[in-house]
Design an enzyme around this catalytic site. Structure first.
Site, PDB file in Angstrom:
ATOM      1  N   HIS A  20      13.193   6.225 -33.499  1.00  0.00           N
ATOM      2  CA  HIS A  20      13.080   7.181 -32.401  1.00  0.00           C
ATOM      3  C   HIS A  20      13.854   8.457 -32.693  1.00  0.00           C
ATOM      4  CE1 HIS A  20      12.195   3.323 -30.322  1.00  0.00           C
ATOM      5  NE2 HIS A  20      11.284   4.078 -29.730  1.00  0.00           N
TER       6      HIS A  20
ATOM      7  N   HIS B 174      -0.027   3.647 -30.411  1.00  0.00           N
ATOM      8  CA  HIS B 174       0.551   2.629 -31.291  1.00  0.00           C
ATOM      9  C   HIS B 174      -0.527   1.634 -31.733  1.00  0.00           C
ATOM     10  CE1 HIS B 174       4.750   3.577 -31.562  1.00  0.00           C
ATOM     11  NE2 HIS B 174       4.938   3.570 -30.263  1.00  0.00           N
TER      12      HIS B 174
ATOM     13  N   ASP C 233      18.616   1.564 -34.359  1.00  0.00           N
ATOM     14  CA  ASP C 233      17.286   2.048 -33.959  1.00  0.00           C
ATOM     15  C   ASP C 233      16.260   1.795 -35.075  1.00  0.00           C
ATOM     16  OD1 ASP C 233      15.304   3.378 -32.429  1.00  0.00           O
ATOM     17  OD2 ASP C 233      15.803   5.306 -33.354  1.00  0.00           O
TER      18      ASP C 233
ATOM     19  N   GLU D  70       6.398   6.452 -34.498  1.00  0.00           N
ATOM     20  CA  GLU D  70       6.791   6.972 -33.191  1.00  0.00           C
ATOM     21  C   GLU D  70       6.285   8.400 -32.975  1.00  0.00           C
ATOM     22  OE1 GLU D  70       8.583   6.173 -30.241  1.00  0.00           O
ATOM     23  OE2 GLU D  70       7.803   4.272 -30.954  1.00  0.00           O
TER      24      GLU D  70
ATOM     25  N   TYR E 273       7.464  -0.415 -38.974  1.00  0.00           N
ATOM     26  CA  TYR E 273       8.344   0.096 -37.939  1.00  0.00           C
ATOM     27  C   TYR E 273       9.809   0.015 -38.345  1.00  0.00           C
ATOM     28  CZ  TYR E 273       9.277   1.701 -33.266  1.00  0.00           C
ATOM     29  OH  TYR E 273       9.649   2.468 -32.200  1.00  0.00           O
TER      30      TYR E 273
ATOM     31  N   HIS F 286       0.896   7.612 -25.534  1.00  0.00           N
ATOM     32  CA  HIS F 286       1.816   7.202 -26.595  1.00  0.00           C
ATOM     33  C   HIS F 286       1.671   5.709 -26.891  1.00  0.00           C
ATOM     34  CE1 HIS F 286       5.935   7.187 -28.559  1.00  0.00           C
ATOM     35  NE2 HIS F 286       5.754   5.892 -28.313  1.00  0.00           N
ATOM     36  N   GLU F 287       1.704   4.891 -25.829  1.00  0.00           N
ATOM     37  CA  GLU F 287       1.643   3.442 -26.010  1.00  0.00           C
ATOM     38  C   GLU F 287       0.346   3.024 -26.682  1.00  0.00           C
ATOM     39  OE1 GLU F 287       4.131   1.669 -25.522  1.00  0.00           O
ATOM     40  OE2 GLU F 287       5.396   2.745 -24.123  1.00  0.00           O
TER      41      GLU F 287
END
Length: 770
Positions: free
Chosen positions: A443, A363, A438, A383, A374, A359-360
């Site tokens: 998210h 990005h 958020d 996300e 974002y 996931h990281e």
């Protein structure tokens, strides 16, 4: 809801609402905080036929000129729009162009577009946003009243008020002038970034009014994740390290520009110390997992999509473990990843979960491709795409973070792609969170696209819409091309649906099961309408016959079925049992018993899952293993010429039948053997121009029996031409002449052509002939 995972997307969403033509840079002081008002990026899906003779770049400008009214552009298109990237997809032969809008030479924040061409060079789709610029290109020059240094100082001071005295910046600070749509006007702003580790990790994007220094908008881009060696979960891994003198260092130099793993030594200083070991048996579980999993992620993108690291150009992947003490976070700051060890209660060591690392790092792929902003819907897509690839790389279930989250509570996770509502996420667009928390629900709302991907891969019925699953592999392939070729920074849910449909069309065809499933998956989560329910089955296959048999197999053929949308394949049944599934109109059923009678039928199917009635049955008795084969195949029929050039002739004919099975065909030029093939077409080359040739064909079987000759066909080759149309995958010699785009080119070097090497694009290989 727990907010997790790192953010490295750029910027804030823009508006595509109509803006006043003459808005000056000091029209508003702006207001700090809140989300930029957004409108859906435009999608134009009709085909635009490019005029003959245009270069690839001229086609871009020709298309944009034809759409100026729709896009709200005025004046010279080349002054308003710039090409930022052009790429040809080797897998599909399609060409993709990234564009950006400028006003008076200043980039418009978020006003990016993608333009897409099919293999024939015609436009298939446009996705993106533009700000109406009528009159603004020729206004009094837009000039900032504060300096870039002042804008940087304002951003630093604002962050310092919130968290205390700032440590050193992780990146050199710059401030770029942008046109920024805000409250119905175009402001001149500086965009800058505050990126520090102390007193706490921060990565904040600021938009500073260039007239008066007010903060127009800001948002965080750093969302915290609330050898051999044994990993965090006790499993042994192997990975690549580098020998350095008598030591080994945790550095892999075989992938891109390196995968390098450090220890922050429980401090907030990065990158920390490069990890070493004396015997290459590593005993730091956090470092083992961080290093090995980074290699897994690199390999996934390289092996599946040919992508060399996060940026496609081998970017070094740097990781630091043991960041802080009992630190319940992990983050990517645009330079590297840092992993906390967790407190052992809410989280265990963050590097211990492959889908978190996937996931990281994804990005980073997003930042270097679509650059999804974002905030709001584009941030939710940012996300979701990280969830999609992190989960797909791990591939064990549909949960995110389940290996590290609440280690004392089995089965718990951060998110579920299969059932987003388990973790307080919406699973349908009608439930979209529309508040400002958020970053506008990046998210929270990611669950909508996650659910669409789950349905696309696995299938199912959701809100009354049934989706036929296509598997993780094809689903991920569609989303990868959607991300890297189609999406723009301000893309929203409607845009990703349109882009995914086009990507699936490129890969699998407009009438494919995959395209139908993309439409259904997004329809099921309330993004666009699901495809009209197709309940009409294909017609039953006709003409089923056996064209060959052995003691253990039978070969069958039949006539193609028709369907209101399109036949996707056929199922062959042995009695009531499915024997084989094929996409064409022939099949071989193996594993049969010798000397045994079998009855076969065939059914056609379409993309919606409709199945035809069965064909008429055919009963075939397999041979006994001791029977000698002395029966020749039947003679081929219907021999015709389907194409010719000055030096070649292409022929086709109807298949022969045989008691055992036809193994191939010999093509004769008069009495001389010209070619041997396995199928029912052949091209005979090396012929003389303007010459008549007479061809026949004979079939043969495995026992060496040969049929009688087919009917003869006489073909006269064309007149010789020294100039042939350029084509890919052709071996060209120096001085060969080709035609392309209505012009003639001469080869400067011997080479085999590839898609994207068209003469107009590669002056090193071709020169234009006057």
């Amino acid at each position: 809801m727990k907010k997790v995972f790192t953010v490295i997307a750029l910027g804030a969403m823009m508006t595509t609402a109509a803006l006043p033509a003459g808005a000056a840079p000091n029209a508003s002081n702006g207001s700090e905080g809140g989300l930029v008002q957004t409108a859906a990026p435009r999608f134009i899906g009709e085909t635009w036929i490019a005029p003959q003779g245009m270069s690839n770049e001229d086609k871009v400008w020709g298309y944009l000129e034809s759409k100026k009214g729709v896009l709200g552009l005025a004046g010279d298109t080349k002054q308003s729009i710039r090409i930022t990237q052009q790429v040809t997809d080797a897998e599909t032969g399609t060409r993709h162009v990234r564009l950006k809008q400028y006003i008076q030479g200043i980039p418009v924040f978020g006003a990016d577009q993608t333009l897409h061409f099919d293999k024939q060079g015609n436009v298939t789709s446009y996705i993106g946003s533009t700000v109406p610029d009528s009159g603004q290109q020729s206004l009094v020059p837009l000039t900032p009243k504060i300096s870039a240094e002042k804008a940087i100082a304002i951003a630093n001071q604002d962050t310092e008020k919130r968290i205390g005295k700032l440590g050193s910046q992780q990146r050199e600070q710059t401030a770029e002038l942008n046109i920024y749509p805000h409250n119905g006007q175009n402001l001149l702003v500086y965009t800058t970034e505050v990126n520090v580790l102390e007193p706490s990790p921060e990565r904040v994007r600021y938009f500073i009014n260039a007239d008066n220094g007010n903060i127009v908008n800001k948002f965080s881009m750093l969302d915290h994740a609330t050898g051999t060696g044994v990993g965090v979960l006790g499993d042994t891994k192997t990975f690549t390290t580098t020998a350095s003198g008598s030591q080994y260092v945790l550095q892999d130099n075989t992938r891109g520009k390196g995968i390098i793993t450090y220890s922050a030594n429980y401090s907030q200083s990065l990158p920390g110390t490069l990890l070493t070991d004396s015997d290459n048996v590593w005993t730091d579980p956090a470092a083992v997992d961080a290093h090995a999993y980074a290699e897994v992620v690199y390999d996934y993108y390289k092996n599946n999509f040919g992508r060399d690291s996060l940026d496609g150009n081998g970017l070094a992947i740097k990781s630091s473990v043991h960041y802080g003490r009992n630190y319940n976070n992990a983050f990517w700051n645009g330079v590297q990843i840092a992993y906390g060890d967790g407190d052992g209660n809410l989280f265990r060591t963050f590097s211990g979960d492959l889908d978190v690392i996937g996931h990281e790092l994804t990005h980073g792929v997003t930042e270097h491709s679509a650059g999804l902003i974002y905030q709001g819907e584009s941030g939710a897509l940012n996300e979701s795409i990280s969830d999609i690839f992190g989960n797909t790389i791990q591939g064990k279930n549909w949960l995110i973070g389940d290996d590290i989250y609440t280690p004392n509570k089995p089965g718990d996770a951060l998110r579920s792609m299969e059932n987003p509502e388990l973790y307080n996420q919406p699973d349908h667009y009608s439930k979209l969170y529309r508040g400002s928390d958020d970053n506008g629900g990046v998210h929270i709302n990611s669950g909508i696209n996650n659910k669409a991907f789950y349905l696309l891969a696995e299938g199912g019925t959701h809100y009354g819409v049934t989706v036929k699953g296509i598997g993780r592999s094809d689903a991920a392939k569609i989303i990868y091309k959607t991300l890297t070729l189609y999406l723009t920074p301000s893309s929203n849910f409607a845009a990703i649906r349109a882009a995914a449909i086009q990507a699936a069309t490129d890969l699998f065809g407009a009438n494919s099961t995959q395209v139908n499933s993309v439409k259904a998956a997004y329809g099921a989560v309330g993004v666009g309408s699901p495809p009209a329910q197709d309940t009409q089955p294909p017609t039953a296959p006709t003409g089923l016959i056996s064209t060959g048999k052995t003691h253990s197999s039978v070969t069958l053929s039949w006539n193609a079925s028709t369907d209101n949308v399109g036949v996707t394949g056929y199922d062959v049944y042995n009695g009531s049992a499915l024997a084989v599934s094929v996409t064409g109109t022939t099949a071989t059923v193996s594993g049969l018993s010798a000397g045994t009678a079998y009855t076969f039928t065939v059914k056609a199917k379409d993309a919606a899952g409709n199945v035809s009635a069965a064909s008429s049955p055919v009963t075939v008795t397999t041979s006994t293993s001791s029977d000698p084969d002395t029966q020749p195949p039947t003679a081929p029929t219907g021999l015709t010429s389907t194409g010719k050039t000055s030096t070649s002739v292409t022929l086709s004919w109807n298949a022969s039948t045989d008691n055992i099975g036809v193994t191939g065909y010999d093509v004769y030029n008069g009495s001389a053997l010209a070619a041997s093939v396995a199928g029912t077409t052949a091209t005979v080359s090396g012929l003389t121009p303007e010459t008549a040739y007479t061809f026949t064909v004979k079939a043969k079987d495995a026992a060496g029996n040969v049929s009688a000759a087919s009917n003869p066909v006489t073909v006269t080759t064309d007149t010789a031409s020294t100039v042939q149309p350029w084509a890919p995958f052709v071996a060209y010699n120096v001085n060969d002449l080709v035609s392309y785009g209505g012009k003639t080119y001469k080869a400067l070097q011997a080479h085999t052509s590839l898609p994207g090497w068209e003469p107009a694009l590669v002056p090193a290989l071709w020169s234009l002939v006057d």
